[in-house]
Design an enzyme around this catalytic site. Structure first.
Site, PDB file in Angstrom:
ATOM      1  N   LYS A  13       0.554  -1.094  -0.215  1.00 62.80           N
ATOM      2  CA  LYS A  13       0.586   0.056   0.064  1.00 62.80           C
ATOM      3  C   LYS A  13       1.045   1.016  -0.128  1.00 62.80           C
ATOM      4  CE  LYS A  13      -2.322  -1.065   3.685  1.00 62.80           C
ATOM      5  NZ  LYS A  13      -1.574  -2.567   4.355  1.00 62.80           N
ATOM      6  N   ARG A 127      11.761  -6.110   4.839  1.00 66.25           N
ATOM      7  CA  ARG A 127      12.371  -4.766   3.960  1.00 66.25           C
ATOM      8  C   ARG A 127      13.724  -3.912   5.173  1.00 66.25           C
ATOM      9  NH1 ARG A 127       6.454  -1.755   5.030  1.00 66.25           N
ATOM     10  NH2 ARG A 127       6.394  -2.405   7.332  1.00 66.25           N
ATOM     11  N   ARG A 160      12.992  -2.891  10.335  1.00 65.74           N
ATOM     12  CA  ARG A 160      11.859  -2.237  11.332  1.00 65.74           C
ATOM     13  C   ARG A 160      11.961  -3.385  12.791  1.00 65.74           C
ATOM     14  NH1 ARG A 160       6.643  -0.034   8.063  1.00 65.74           N
ATOM     15  NH2 ARG A 160       5.477  -1.055   9.891  1.00 65.74           N
TER      16      ARG A 160
HETATM   17  P1  ADP Z   1       1.595  -2.213   7.746  1.00 67.68           P
HETATM   18  O1  ADP Z   1       0.471  -1.091   6.977  1.00 67.68           O
HETATM   19  O2  ADP Z   1       2.232  -2.776   7.113  1.00 67.68           O
HETATM   20  O3  ADP Z   1       1.081  -2.863   8.916  1.00 67.68           O
HETATM   21  P2  ADP Z   1       1.748   0.220   9.169  1.00 67.68           P
HETATM   22  O4  ADP Z   1       3.415   1.421   8.872  1.00 67.68           O
HETATM   23  O5  ADP Z   1       0.491   0.927   8.329  1.00 67.68           O
HETATM   24  O6  ADP Z   1       2.759  -0.553   8.649  1.00 67.68           O
HETATM   25  O7  ADP Z   1       1.370   0.400  10.394  1.00 67.68           O
HETATM   26  C1  ADP Z   1       2.134   0.446  11.117  1.00 67.68           C
HETATM   27  C2  ADP Z   1       1.818  -0.007  12.863  1.00 67.68           C
HETATM   28  O8  ADP Z   1       1.136   1.680  13.098  1.00 67.68           O
HETATM   29  C3  ADP Z   1       0.328  -1.120  13.148  1.00 67.68           C
HETATM   30  O9  ADP Z   1       0.876  -2.198  13.550  1.00 67.68           O
HETATM   31  C4  ADP Z   1      -0.028  -0.503  14.077  1.00 67.68           C
HETATM   32  O10 ADP Z   1       0.884  -0.246  15.530  1.00 67.68           O
HETATM   33  C5  ADP Z   1      -0.375   1.023  13.810  1.00 67.68           C
HETATM   34  N1  ADP Z   1      -1.159   2.014  12.888  1.00 67.68           N
HETATM   35  C6  ADP Z   1      -1.250   2.130  12.106  1.00 67.68           C
HETATM   36  N2  ADP Z   1      -2.551   2.938  11.371  1.00 67.68           N
HETATM   37  C7  ADP Z   1      -2.844   2.224  12.403  1.00 67.68           C
HETATM   38  C8  ADP Z   1      -4.202   2.372  12.771  1.00 67.68           C
HETATM   39  N3  ADP Z   1      -5.444   3.114  11.442  1.00 67.68           N
HETATM   40  N4  ADP Z   1      -4.949   2.088  13.248  1.00 67.68           N
HETATM   41  C9  ADP Z   1      -3.934   1.578  14.668  1.00 67.68           C
HETATM   42  N5  ADP Z   1      -3.093   1.471  14.926  1.00 67.68           N
HETATM   43  C10 ADP Z   1      -2.447   1.811  13.507  1.00 67.68           C
END
Ligand code: ADP
Ligand code: ZN
Length: 221
Positions: A13, A127, A160
């Protein structure tokens, strides 16, 4: 156009949002990036969010909804946005609809990145992220020129914490438990469009452009 990107961790994404935001001149909003930034700067939100993020759990709704509603009320949202990583459960989806409704906006299209678990796990575990500028690399798919430093700023590349094997598993479980039901939520609203998250960035970009071309054709007839 206001677009939501939906799909499991490792669906691609983020990279797709980058190319789409250029193509459609829309603002890219990544809640993951915003939260990581808050953690880095040790803001109150960052301090609260860190423990959840490290273990792959969702950060509490009120925190995330707060930062998103704040962000979508800003001026540059008028040109359209790409939401990446939000909403992640039905409460967030309903709050988003409500916040947009208040300002006369709505989610136009939800792109669902249908992705094989093996592919998303491989992407996440390979990654590498730059500690300087945040650029992403992949040990196989997009290797940096030098194994441990960033092509752009020479910053140090790291994995990460939440890309380590155990946390990746947890994130995929949380996705199934909390987020996957949004597929139905948006299907019912008629805004869901399925695309293949298994494709590479360029191939998927072409697929999405074809999809949008077809949609606008349909709208015109
Ligand atoms: P990915 O989509 O690769 O899991 P993201 O970078 O979108 O990673 O998110 C990393 C972390 O940030 C998630 O595991 C969560 O802890 C937090 N996070 C991100 N967006 C949200 C959301 N909309 N609601 C709750 N936690 C979120
Ligand atoms: Zn860098």
């Amino acid at each position: 156009m206001n677009i939501v990107l939906l799909g499991p961790p490792g669906a691609g994404k983020g990279p797709q949002a980058k190319v789409l935001s250029k193509e459609f001149n829309a603002s890219h909003i990544s809640t993951g990036d915003m939260l990581r930034d808050a953690v880095k700067k040790r803001t109150p939100v960052g301090k609260l969010a860190k423990s959840y993020m490290d273990t792959g759990e969702l950060v509490p709704d009120n925190i995330v909804i707060g930062i998103v509603t704040e962000r979508i009320s800003q001026e540059d949202m008028r040109r359209g946005f790409l939401l990446d990583g939000f909403p992640r459960n039905e409460k967030q989806a309903r709050e988003l609809d409500e916040a947009l409704r208040k300002t006369g906006k709505k989610v136009d299209i939800v792109l669902y990145f249908k992705t094989s678990p093996e592919i998303s796990v491989k992407r996440l575990s390979g990654r590498r992220v730059c500690t300087g500028c945040g650029a992403n690399f992949h040990v196989k798919n997009m290797p940096p020129k030098n194994e441990s430093s960033c092509d752009y700023c020479k910053g140090r590349l790291i994995q990460r914490d939440d890309d380590k094997a155990e946390t990746v598993k947890r994130r995929l479980v949380i996705y199934e438990k909390e987020t996957a039901s949004l597929i139905d939520y948006y299907k019912k609203k008629g805004t869901l469009r399925e695309v293949s998250g298994d494709l590479n960035v360029e191939e998927l970009f072409e697929e999405i452009k074809r999809l949008f071309a077809k949609e606008s054709l349909r709208g015109a007839t």
